[in-house]
Design an enzyme around this catalytic site. Structure first.
Site, mmCIF file in Angstrom:
data_model
loop_
_atom_site.group_PDB
_atom_site.id
_atom_site.type_symbol
_atom_site.label_atom_id
_atom_site.label_comp_id
_atom_site.label_asym_id
_atom_site.label_seq_id
_atom_site.Cartn_x
_atom_site.Cartn_y
_atom_site.Cartn_z
ATOM 1 N N ASP A 1 -1.633 -2.150 9.234
ATOM 2 C CA ASP A 1 -2.292 -2.501 7.977
ATOM 3 C C ASP A 1 -2.852 -1.239 7.321
ATOM 4 O OD1 ASP A 1 -3.581 -3.617 5.855
ATOM 5 O OD2 ASP A 1 -4.845 -4.972 7.012
ATOM 6 N N HIS B 1 -3.426 -10.936 0.935
ATOM 7 C CA HIS B 1 -3.333 -9.611 1.520
ATOM 8 C C HIS B 1 -1.869 -9.273 1.786
ATOM 9 C CE1 HIS B 1 -5.104 -6.108 3.301
ATOM 10 N NE2 HIS B 1 -4.580 -6.321 4.493
ATOM 11 N N CYS C 1 -4.060 -3.696 -1.772
ATOM 12 C CA CYS C 1 -3.334 -3.681 -0.501
ATOM 13 C C CYS C 1 -1.834 -3.524 -0.685
ATOM 14 C CB CYS C 1 -3.641 -4.954 0.282
ATOM 15 S SG CYS C 1 -3.289 -6.481 -0.620
#
Length: 544
Positions: free
Chosen positions: A346, A330, A286
């Site tokens: 995201d 994350h 991520c």
């Protein structure tokens, strides 16, 4: 307890206390009569007798913050750091350690809405993102279109000051600060399980107006890093014409091009790491995707920043609380849009949408899943028995944190207010004195009740009462003298045939199936009374 206050460690410490106490008991035994089991039984009894007073002191004695600090700087045990390189969160993705537990007041939100915001990374240099000193002003505005979420977090020790919450905190503990980038920060590092309640609003506008200082900071980049990404961003912005459209175009490219979401990304150079990932390796976690999009937006003057925290969590069906582990760590981005303030995007939702919808396990391939610890919750999710066992142990640990470890100053104050009303030092002192006295009386009653005289057979009581009635020392019963032998000795002192009395007494004492009627009891009492009468008026013979 300096390092761990879990239920398992506590049970170990209780066992150690029992063993040490048993050892001290055993040191006072004769070497010829060593009884380890008896020593353990005595030690366990002493520990149990201490529990009532311990409970009173625990509930009423003022809670004191830890007076020590054991620094543990490892990211694998403390979670996210104030400096973040792309591989850091990938390493956390292999950790099954607990980050925090959450209890919602009401229904649990959807998995895709659970973005636990903790750190904001605004500075970038040589492949590393770093948090910056936040500006003091907070200009959040409530649109009135969102919903309010109330929840309580049990944060594991992190050795750091930052806390985690959903967007955007509007109520939080008075000792906690809300900084200018909407981070919650504790006054001191979290050294033990910290319990705090937060209320957040899901549709607040963060920074409707962007100050000049914040604009300069959230668009800053090193001058010579990743030139290919700069050229790519300029072309893309010229085509799209707006920040939101540029982000959408980059996410579409991530979906359509062969980008890979993996826990095992290749190592990148410190310089030009954004170029190397976006155009060459295309394999990352991520932070790789969030960092690349943030860099591209900043390179064309769009305010953007990377946010670190956790996404998602697993609900334990036994207690209803949510468990967030280190592998839920994350990173995502926030882009400032006119009229909307800081808006979350995201990039991971483009390369691995199942990660956001269903958790990390759903987004991993077989190779990545094999790299997880064998007994991790993510790896055992499809193992019914073992997964149920993990949930059961987690529910026990949750209750331990709820009732014991999480019993902090604020919780104690609420409990005392419910018990005593307006709390002052005098009331607390009186409550401790009364509670301590009651606990000691309880222990004393239990000890004396255990040592109370045992109920005797009616015949035995009658015979013992007869023995106590004999006042002449020479006629009193000896400590080891049986009833039959005692009566036989008394028969030499009186002119009385006591053989029937001996036979009657022996039958009544030693026949377990025999029940004693009122007539038999009266007859036995009469015969013993007759013997006592004759002994009282008979002078004992002396040896010649």
């Amino acid at each position: 307890f300096l390092f761990d206050q879990s239920l398992l460690i506590t049970l170990y410490q209780v066992g150690a206390a029992v063993c040490v106490t048993a050892a001290m008991v055993g040191m006072n035994q004769l070497q010829t009569r060593v009884r380890p089991v008896a020593s353990l039984r005595i030690a366990a009894g002493l520990i149990l007798q201490a529990l009532p007073l311990t409970l009173v002191v625990f509930l009423l004695f003022p809670r004191i913050a830890p007076l020590w600090s054991i620094p543990v700087p490892s990211a694998a045990s403390t979670g996210l750091s104030d400096k973040l390189t792309p591989g850091d969160v990938a390493r956390l993705g292999r950790s099954d350690e607990l980050a925090f537990r959450v209890v919602f007041d009401g229904n649990v939100p959807n998995q895709r809405d659970l973005y636990w915001r903790g750190l904001v990374y605004s500075d970038f240099s040589r492949g590393t993102w770093t948090i910056a000193d936040p500006l003091p002003q907070i200009t959040a505005q409530n649109t009135g279109q969102g919903r309010t979420l109330t929840y309580e977090i049990f944060l594991e020790p992190t050795q750091s000051k930052w806390l985690y919450a959903l967007d955007t905190p509007i109520r939080y503990p008075s000792r906690v600060d809300l900084l200018g980038d909407y981070r919650l920060v504790n006054p001191e590092p979290v050294l033990s399980v910290m319990r705090y309640q937060v209320e957040t609003e899901t549709d607040y506008v963060m920074d409707a107006e962007l100050p000049a200082g914040l604009l300069a900071r959230e668009t800053a980049l090193p001058p010579s890093d990743s030139p290919r990404m700069r050229q790519y961003a300029e072309r893309l912005y010229a085509q799209t014409g707006s920040a939101e459209a540029m982000v959408a175009a980059m996410l579409n490219e991530i979906r359509s091009e062969p980008y890979v979401y993996t826990l095992n990304p290749p190592t990148l150079n410190r310089l030009d790491s954004i170029d190397q990932f976006w155009f060459d390796t295309r394999r990352g976690f991520c932070t790789h995707y969030a960092g690349a999009v943030t860099f591209a937006l900043r390179s064309v003057g769009i305010p953007a920043r990377m946010v670190g925290g956790y996404q998602g969590g697993e609900v334990n069906p036994l207690t209803g609380h949510m468990v967030v582990r280190q592998y839920d760590a994350h990173a995502w981005i926030e882009v400032w849009l006119a009229g909307r303030g800081w808006t979350r995007f995201d990039p991971t939702s483009a390369v691995a949408p199942q990660r956001v919808e269903s958790g990390l396990d759903a987004a991993l391939n077989n190779e990545d899943r094999a790299s997880l610890p064998f007994f991790s919750a993510a790896r055992l999710a499809d193992q019914g028995l073992l997964n149920n066992l993990l949930r059961w142990t987690d529910s026990l640990e949750y209750r331990w944190n709820l009732w014991v470890v999480g019993y902090d100053t604020a919780t104690q104050s609420d409990v005392l207010k419910r018990l005593l009303g307006a709390v002052n030092a005098l009331q607390i002192g009186l409550a401790m004195i009364i509670g301590s006295a009651l606990s000691l009386l309880l222990v004393a009653a239990a000890v004396f009740w255990r040592r109370r005289p045992k109920a005797r057979h009616p015949v035995e009581r009658i015979f013992l009462r007869f023995c106590r009635s004999i006042r002449d020392p020479r006629l009193q019963r000896g400590p080891a003298e049986t009833p039959m032998a005692y009566l036989s000795r008394l028969s030499h002192e009186v002119d009385m045939d006591i053989a029937p009395l001996q036979s009657e007494l022996q039958e009544l004492l030693y026949d377990p199936q025999r029940t004693l009627s009122l007539q038999e009891r009266y007859k036995l009492q009469q015969n013993l009374r007759k013997l006592r009468f004759k002994l009282a008026f008979n002078t004992p013979t002396t040896a010649s």
